[in-house]
Scaffold this active site. Structure first.
Site, PDB file in Angstrom:
ATOM      1  N   LYS A   1       0.837  -1.188   0.048  1.00 62.84           N
ATOM      2  CA  LYS A   1       0.060   0.141   0.070  1.00 62.84           C
ATOM      3  C   LYS A   1       0.910   1.271  -0.012  1.00 62.84           C
ATOM      4  CE  LYS A   1       0.745   1.552   4.299  1.00 62.84           C
ATOM      5  NZ  LYS A   1       1.690   2.563   4.542  1.00 62.84           N
TER       6      LYS A   1
ATOM      7  N   ALA B   1      10.212  -2.899   6.320  1.00 61.91           N
ATOM      8  CA  ALA B   1      10.284  -1.712   7.069  1.00 61.91           C
ATOM      9  C   ALA B   1      10.346  -0.372   5.984  1.00 61.91           C
ATOM     10  CB  ALA B   1      11.430  -1.526   8.004  1.00 61.91           C
TER      11      ALA B   1
ATOM     12  N   ALA C   1       3.858  -1.186   4.141  1.00 63.79           N
ATOM     13  CA  ALA C   1       3.255  -2.151   5.001  1.00 63.79           C
ATOM     14  C   ALA C   1       3.376  -3.573   4.406  1.00 63.79           C
ATOM     15  CB  ALA C   1       1.360  -1.834   4.884  1.00 63.79           C
TER      16      ALA C   1
ATOM     17  N   ASP D   1      -2.718  -1.770   9.648  1.00 63.71           N
ATOM     18  CA  ASP D   1      -2.677  -1.884   8.200  1.00 63.71           C
ATOM     19  C   ASP D   1      -3.144  -2.903   7.654  1.00 63.71           C
ATOM     20  OD1 ASP D   1      -1.978   0.989   8.170  1.00 63.71           O
ATOM     21  OD2 ASP D   1       0.402   0.225   7.710  1.00 63.71           O
TER      22      ASP D   1
HETATM   23  O1  C5P Z   1      -0.426  -1.456  14.329  1.00 63.55           O
HETATM   24  P1  C5P Z   1       1.191  -1.479  13.905  1.00 63.55           P
HETATM   25  O2  C5P Z   1       1.684  -2.508  14.731  1.00 63.55           O
HETATM   26  O3  C5P Z   1       1.168  -1.466  12.512  1.00 63.55           O
HETATM   27  O4  C5P Z   1       1.772  -0.266  14.383  1.00 63.55           O
HETATM   28  C1  C5P Z   1       3.192  -0.104  14.461  1.00 63.55           C
HETATM   29  C2  C5P Z   1       3.437   1.232  15.432  1.00 63.55           C
HETATM   30  O5  C5P Z   1       3.256   2.389  14.725  1.00 63.55           O
HETATM   31  C3  C5P Z   1       2.735   1.607  16.675  1.00 63.55           C
HETATM   32  O6  C5P Z   1       3.220   0.670  17.809  1.00 63.55           O
HETATM   33  C4  C5P Z   1       2.462   2.691  16.978  1.00 63.55           C
HETATM   34  O7  C5P Z   1       3.996   3.013  17.633  1.00 63.55           O
HETATM   35  C5  C5P Z   1       2.724   3.409  15.592  1.00 63.55           C
HETATM   36  N1  C5P Z   1       1.394   3.858  15.254  1.00 63.55           N
HETATM   37  C6  C5P Z   1       0.856   4.815  15.767  1.00 63.55           C
HETATM   38  N2  C5P Z   1      -0.689   5.054  15.147  1.00 63.55           N
HETATM   39  C7  C5P Z   1      -1.267   4.592  14.272  1.00 63.55           C
HETATM   40  C8  C5P Z   1      -0.608   3.377  13.682  1.00 63.55           C
HETATM   41  C9  C5P Z   1       0.703   2.875  14.193  1.00 63.55           C
HETATM   42  O8  C5P Z   1       1.344   5.338  16.628  1.00 63.55           O
HETATM   43  N3  C5P Z   1      -2.168   4.834  14.016  1.00 63.55           N
END
Ligand code: C5P
Length: 313
Positions: A13, A112, A116, A152
């Protein structure tokens, strides 16, 4: 017929808009984003096995955890739990009652990179296991399981172009013209940690306003006008990503120089993407960006494409 292995294909994405609000009590940020799935795919095969396990091959495989922290394995466990809750028993995957799943991930989406890729693999694992176990969860139900695995993941199940709210997991498909957009991706030599980029944004902007959907971007997508879409691209995480990875300024500038309709850091970076006028322009821009030495490698992709899909079983 007992199915013993299923392969799903899943897109990367980009975020055409990413508006980030204040830090919430749960450690996430409220956001409004316009997700767009592009034709850069990982493939995930799941097969009945004695125990759960994962292998990773391809682009950046060394950087993907191949243990219980792997997002695809977490997705397998989350789906098993959801089915057990629904049916009162765990799914029985194998011909001999083998309860485990071997997950094999073939990566083309950089790790990374702000695309995503990890979430995509989790979404593919969900869709593939749903088929392997003949569980017949609907896409809506899979999106609900996905939301608990990562912010995501639900979008990678859905695909297309969609507005994400909450921490990104509350999705509404966007009403858009059926236009194929031509994108060029510039992969950076390095990685950025998503939590670190969000943290840098909080420090740069302590009083963040509530995020709002960009009406001009949505109007441009409804009209299917690429030049307007390009002009309306926006990402609040771009400023902190550039501060942490200054070389990306040159990458973005090169895209503008080669006539991109819009240039942006993808998600938390460091991948940059550029909107081309058409396929020919995308090819020319790819060649020019490769020659300019402003990134590790370049790829072309189109969008929007569907979300995680079973391609063989
Ligand atoms: O949900 P996911 O594991 O992909 O998110 C990774 C990190 O990105 C979270 O631990 C957070 O630090 C940050 N994040 C955030 N707000 C979001 C999505 C992700 O702060 N809406």
């Amino acid at each position: 017929m007992t199915v013993t292995s299923v392969t799903a294909r899943v897109p990367a994405k980009i975020n055409l808009q990413l508006a980030v609000g204040p830090l919430r009590a749960d450690g996430y940020h409220g956001l409004v984003t316009v997700f767009h799935a592009i034709s850069l795919f990982d493939e995930v095969t799941v097969a009945a096995a004695a125990a759960d396990g994962v292998t990773v091959a391809g682009e950046g495989a060394d950087h993907v955890p191949a243990d219980g922290d792997n997002l695809a394995l977490r997705a397998v466990r989350a789906l098993r739990k959801a089915i057990t809750f629904r049916d009162g028993a765990a799914p029985d995957a194998g011909p001999d009652g083998q309860g485990g799943v071997a997950v094999a991930i073939r990566k083309r989406i950089p790790v990374a990179g702000g695309l995503a890729g990890g979430s995509a693999d989790a979404a593919a694992a969900l869709v593939a296991c749903n088929s392997l176990w003949q569980a017949e969860l609907s896409q809506q139900e899979l999106c609900e399981v996905a939301a608990d695995v990562g912010s995501d993941v639900a979008f990678a199940v859905l695909g297309g172009t969609a507005v994400g709210r909450g921490r990104g997991e509350q999705l509404t498909s966007a009403l858009v013209a059926p236009v194929r957009y031509h994108w060029v991706l510039a992969f950076a030599d390095g990685h950025l940690s998503t939590p670190a980029v969000y943290g840098a944004l909080d420090r740069m902007r302590p009083d963040a306003p509530e995020p709002e959907l960009d009406a001009e971007l949505m109007a441009a997508l409804r009209a299917g006008e690429a030049d307007r879409v390009g002009a309306a691209l926006g990402n609040d995480l771009q400023a902190p990503a550039l501060a942490m990875f200054p070389a990306l300024r040159k990458t973005l500038a090169a895209g503008r120089e080669f006539g991109a309709l819009g240039s942006l850091v993808s998600g938390s970076g460091p991948t940059c993407f550029f909107l081309a006028r058409d396929e020919r322009h995308a090819t020319d821009m790819s060649v020019a960006l490769s020659g300019a030495g402003v990134c590790r490698s370049v790829a072309k992709a189109t969008g929007a494409v569907p979300g995680a899909t079973v391609i063989s079983r």
